[in-house]
Motif scaffolding. Structure first.
Motif, PDB file in Angstrom:
ATOM      1  N   ASP A   1       5.053   9.835  46.859  1.00  0.00           N
ATOM      2  CA  ASP A   1       3.649   9.681  46.687  1.00  0.00           C
ATOM      3  C   ASP A   1       3.030  10.293  45.380  1.00  0.00           C
ATOM      4  N   LEU A   2       2.362   9.834  44.819  1.00  0.00           N
ATOM      5  CA  LEU A   2       1.771  10.458  43.372  1.00  0.00           C
ATOM      6  C   LEU A   2       1.032  11.699  43.785  1.00  0.00           C
ATOM      7  N   SER A   3       0.467  12.044  44.836  1.00  0.00           N
ATOM      8  CA  SER A   3      -0.207  13.344  45.318  1.00  0.00           C
ATOM      9  C   SER A   3       0.696  14.412  45.145  1.00  0.00           C
ATOM     10  N   ALA A   4       2.100  14.343  45.342  1.00  0.00           N
ATOM     11  CA  ALA A   4       3.061  15.373  45.483  1.00  0.00           C
ATOM     12  C   ALA A   4       3.189  16.036  44.053  1.00  0.00           C
ATOM     13  N   ARG A   5       2.720  15.332  42.842  1.00  0.00           N
ATOM     14  CA  ARG A   5       2.741  15.952  41.577  1.00  0.00           C
ATOM     15  C   ARG A   5       1.612  17.142  41.322  1.00  0.00           C
ATOM     16  N   PRO A   6       1.980  18.087  40.663  1.00  0.00           N
ATOM     17  CA  PRO A   6       0.984  19.029  40.524  1.00  0.00           C
ATOM     18  C   PRO A   6      -0.172  18.559  39.635  1.00  0.00           C
ATOM     19  N   GLU A   7       0.384  17.788  38.660  1.00  0.00           N
ATOM     20  CA  GLU A   7      -0.785  17.249  37.665  1.00  0.00           C
ATOM     21  C   GLU A   7      -1.950  16.402  38.376  1.00  0.00           C
ATOM     22  N   TYR A   8      -1.423  15.696  39.129  1.00  0.00           N
ATOM     23  CA  TYR A   8      -2.397  14.596  40.030  1.00  0.00           C
ATOM     24  C   TYR A   8      -3.287  15.634  40.831  1.00  0.00           C
TER      25      TYR A   8
ATOM     26  N   LYS B   1      27.738  12.892  31.986  1.00  0.00           N
ATOM     27  CA  LYS B   1      27.607  13.859  33.075  1.00  0.00           C
ATOM     28  C   LYS B   1      26.516  14.967  32.785  1.00  0.00           C
ATOM     29  N   ALA B   2      26.332  15.212  31.623  1.00  0.00           N
ATOM     30  CA  ALA B   2      25.226  16.166  31.168  1.00  0.00           C
ATOM     31  C   ALA B   2      23.914  15.469  31.413  1.00  0.00           C
ATOM     32  N   ARG B   3      23.841  14.116  30.771  1.00  0.00           N
ATOM     33  CA  ARG B   3      22.483  13.628  30.625  1.00  0.00           C
ATOM     34  C   ARG B   3      22.342  13.229  32.132  1.00  0.00           C
ATOM     35  N   LEU B   4      23.121  13.110  33.132  1.00  0.00           N
ATOM     36  CA  LEU B   4      23.021  12.618  34.331  1.00  0.00           C
ATOM     37  C   LEU B   4      22.143  14.016  35.201  1.00  0.00           C
ATOM     38  N   ARG B   5      22.758  15.129  34.927  1.00  0.00           N
ATOM     39  CA  ARG B   5      22.205  16.429  35.341  1.00  0.00           C
ATOM     40  C   ARG B   5      20.654  16.576  34.961  1.00  0.00           C
ATOM     41  N   ILE B   6      20.448  16.409  33.487  1.00  0.00           N
ATOM     42  CA  ILE B   6      19.260  16.636  32.978  1.00  0.00           C
ATOM     43  C   ILE B   6      18.315  15.644  33.512  1.00  0.00           C
ATOM     44  N   ALA B   7      18.576  14.424  33.650  1.00  0.00           N
ATOM     45  CA  ALA B   7      17.798  13.247  34.012  1.00  0.00           C
ATOM     46  C   ALA B   7      17.604  13.558  35.579  1.00  0.00           C
ATOM     47  N   GLU B   8      18.338  14.162  36.280  1.00  0.00           N
ATOM     48  CA  GLU B   8      17.825  14.467  37.851  1.00  0.00           C
ATOM     49  C   GLU B   8      16.984  15.572  37.856  1.00  0.00           C
ATOM     50  N   THR B   9      16.857  16.457  36.808  1.00  0.00           N
ATOM     51  CA  THR B   9      15.954  17.681  37.031  1.00  0.00           C
ATOM     52  C   THR B   9      14.390  17.037  36.653  1.00  0.00           C
ATOM     53  N   ASP B  10      14.423  16.260  35.299  1.00  0.00           N
ATOM     54  CA  ASP B  10      13.471  15.574  35.083  1.00  0.00           C
ATOM     55  C   ASP B  10      12.718  14.712  36.048  1.00  0.00           C
ATOM     56  N   TYR B  11      13.642  13.894  36.753  1.00  0.00           N
ATOM     57  CA  TYR B  11      12.927  13.134  37.923  1.00  0.00           C
ATOM     58  C   TYR B  11      12.430  13.720  38.899  1.00  0.00           C
ATOM     59  N   ARG B  12      13.054  15.215  39.305  1.00  0.00           N
ATOM     60  CA  ARG B  12      12.546  15.752  40.251  1.00  0.00           C
ATOM     61  C   ARG B  12      11.030  16.435  39.856  1.00  0.00           C
ATOM     62  N   ARG B  13      11.045  16.720  38.605  1.00  0.00           N
ATOM     63  CA  ARG B  13       9.839  17.253  37.582  1.00  0.00           C
ATOM     64  C   ARG B  13       8.739  16.423  38.126  1.00  0.00           C
ATOM     65  N   THR B  14       8.977  15.052  37.378  1.00  0.00           N
ATOM     66  CA  THR B  14       7.840  13.982  37.245  1.00  0.00           C
ATOM     67  C   THR B  14       7.635  13.548  38.726  1.00  0.00           C
ATOM     68  N   THR B  15       8.345  13.558  39.692  1.00  0.00           N
ATOM     69  CA  THR B  15       7.942  13.190  40.854  1.00  0.00           C
ATOM     70  C   THR B  15       7.285  14.160  41.787  1.00  0.00           C
ATOM     71  N   GLY B  16       7.216  15.567  41.539  1.00  0.00           N
ATOM     72  CA  GLY B  16       6.902  16.650  42.224  1.00  0.00           C
ATOM     73  C   GLY B  16       7.962  17.016  43.436  1.00  0.00           C
ATOM     74  N   MET B  17       9.139  16.520  43.310  1.00  0.00           N
ATOM     75  CA  MET B  17      10.054  16.997  44.347  1.00  0.00           C
ATOM     76  C   MET B  17      10.333  18.464  44.008  1.00  0.00           C
ATOM     77  N   PRO B  18      10.991  19.080  45.034  1.00  0.00           N
ATOM     78  CA  PRO B  18      11.336  20.527  45.015  1.00  0.00           C
ATOM     79  C   PRO B  18      12.514  20.555  44.025  1.00  0.00           C
ATOM     80  N   ILE B  19      12.766  21.585  43.294  1.00  0.00           N
ATOM     81  CA  ILE B  19      13.858  21.660  42.135  1.00  0.00           C
ATOM     82  C   ILE B  19      14.652  22.939  42.487  1.00  0.00           C
ATOM     83  N   LEU B  20      13.774  24.229  42.892  1.00  0.00           N
ATOM     84  CA  LEU B  20      14.611  25.264  43.213  1.00  0.00           C
ATOM     85  C   LEU B  20      15.295  24.931  44.596  1.00  0.00           C
TER      86      LEU B  20
END
Length: 470
Positions: free
Chosen positions: A284-291, A449-468
């Motif tokens: 959901d979009l509401s999970a993002r802190p920006e929203y 493989k390096a791009r995959l891990r960075i893309a995962e972190t960026d996806y978690r950031r943009t969707t508001g999913m927990p990263i830590l």
């Protein structure tokens, strides 16, 4: 064992223990890098300081509901005296004489009254001495109704505190993304450096074989020259990897707040798959802190309407005070030495500014409407960013899979070519080409493989999913 030998062994053991401890301290995991970055990053520190500032503002506006109490005191010393002396006749003899002239009166009577009133005078002597005057007391003001100003300001302060909390979440995600990029870049270049070293060693062996073959006449000079060219290219790859490794290490140290010249090593390695499976659908979009920040900004604009309206509303204030005045002598009598209590009720009503108030309220409502429009537009952009990040992650997964398959194919191809080369069924040029293809595929696989891990972190950031703690 002699005493010197025991001391030498003990010193060696202590040195080894210290070296192992230092090595253990210098090995950084991804989670430890994130923790260090959040503790030392200036952006994260600024966000936490903004939260503290917002908390102080909430407490300050909360105090507006309480009465304001003032203690006051005054002391006056003056060496001046104010004295006034004058004679005032009780009766004006001249006026009486004139009155007598208008009235029939014998001369002896005129003379008698004139002498009597001319001797009746009054002496006035006033001596004011303000030498030591003191005033002490206490005064309070309690707002009863200010048109909703205090309530609106307090709610705005609370919204600002919530926005500061959300800003911490957003800034932490940004810091973690920067840290992950630096970390995986360092891991990637370390693996590229190892691959370049192994490739250089393999090419050197082929070049040595080619040199021996030229001496015996079994290998043409052209093949030896090709091997030397590939060996030079391998050396360039190793040198580039070494320089990149140094810069990547310094960049990681800067990202986590360590000294740029600290010797740190990553404890993680690149993998072909994500460590945790991601949900198939977008959250959901509401999970993002920006929203959530956009929602708080809209609430802030709506409270601004109430704040503007309060400036043109009646304001009821209750005030009171208690004071004691001592001093000021009149002749030899003290005039003031007493306490008093006062109370006041104030109700100003701004009548002439009604037109201005209505227009300013309409302007604040227009700002709220504009904020709502911007929120809708920003929400669409956030959604597009989420979809883009999901597509990037999906492409990164596909590219990693294809790069792994390509690397495995070149690995098998090199094994076949080496077997044929050892049997004399393949030339040095073919072996060098197979090694170059394998090195290129291996590098692409590491990059993917390096791009995959960075893309995962960026996806978690943009969707508001927990990263830590993932």
């Amino acid at each position: 064992m002699t005493l010197s030998g025991k001391i030498t062994c003990l010193a060696a053991a202590l040195y080894l223990a210290g070296a192992l401890n230092m090595q253990a301290q210098n090995r950084l995991t991804l989670d430890s890098c994130r923790t260090l970055a959040l503790a030392n990053n200036r952006l994260a520190k600024s966000a936490h300081m903004q939260l503290r500032k917002a908390g102080y503002e909430v407490k300050a506006y909360r105090a507006h509901f309480l009465p304001r109490i003032y203690a006051q005191g005054m002391y006056l010393f003056s060496s001046s005296d104010y004295r006034y002396r004058k004679q005032y006749p009780l009766f004006d003899a001249q006026a009486l004489a004139e009155a007598m002239n208008r009235t029939p009166m014998p001369d002896w009577e005129k003379q008698f009254w004139g002498q009597l009133f001319s001797q009746a005078n009054m002496d006035l002597d006033i001596w004011l001495k303000p030498h030591h005057v003191s005033l002490s007391g206490i005064r309070f003001e309690q707002p009863v109704y200010l048109g909703g100003k205090i309530t609106a300001a307090y709610k705005m302060a609370k919204i600002g505190h919530q926005m500061a909390q959300l800003n911490i979440v957003r800034s932490d995600a940004e810091v973690i993304l920067q840290t992950d990029r630096a970390y995986w870049e360092y891991v990637k270049i370390r693996e590229l450096h190892l691959a370049a070293q192994q490739y250089g060693e393999a090419v050197r062996q082929v070049a040595d074989d080619a040199g021996h073959g030229v001496e015996t006449g079994a290998v043409p000079e052209n093949d030896r020259m090709k091997a030397q060219v590939k060996l030079g290219e391998a050396r360039v790859l190793v040198r580039e990897a070494e320089n990149g490794l140094r810069l990547a290490r310094m960049n990681l140290c800067m990202a986590v707040g360590l000294n740029l010249f600290d010797a740190v090593e990553p404890a993680d390695t690149l993998t072909d798959a994500l460590p945790v499976a991601l949900p198939p659908d977008l959250p959901d979009l509401s999970a993002r802190p920006e929203y959530a920040l956009l929602n708080r900004e809209l609430e802030l604009k709506r409270q601004q309407i109430n704040l503007v309206r309060s400036e043109f509303m009646p304001q009821l204030t209750l005030g009171g005070g208690y004071g004691h005045l001592n001093g000021v002598f009149l002749n030899d009598t003290k005039l003031f030495n007493q306490a008093s209590f006062s109370a006041m009720l104030s109700l100003p009503i701004p009548l002439p500014h009604r037109i201005e108030g209505d227009n300013r309220v309409r302007s604040a409502r227009a700002d709220a409407s504009l904020a709502e429009y911007r929120m809708q537009e920003s929400a669409d952009l956030l959604l597009l960013e989420m979809v883009k990040a999901r597509n990037t992650l999906d492409e990164a997964l596909l590219k990693t899979t294809l790069a792994r398959d390509e690397y495995l194919q070149t690995e098998e191809n090199l094994r076949v070519v080496k077997d044929r080369y050892e049997l004399g069924m393949e030339t040095i040029s073919g072996l060098l080409e197979a090694q170059a293809l394998r090195q290129e595929a291996r590098s692409k696989h590491i990059e993917a493989k390096a791009r995959l891990r960075i893309a995962e972190t960026d996806y978690r950031r943009t969707t508001g999913m927990p990263i830590l703690g993932d």
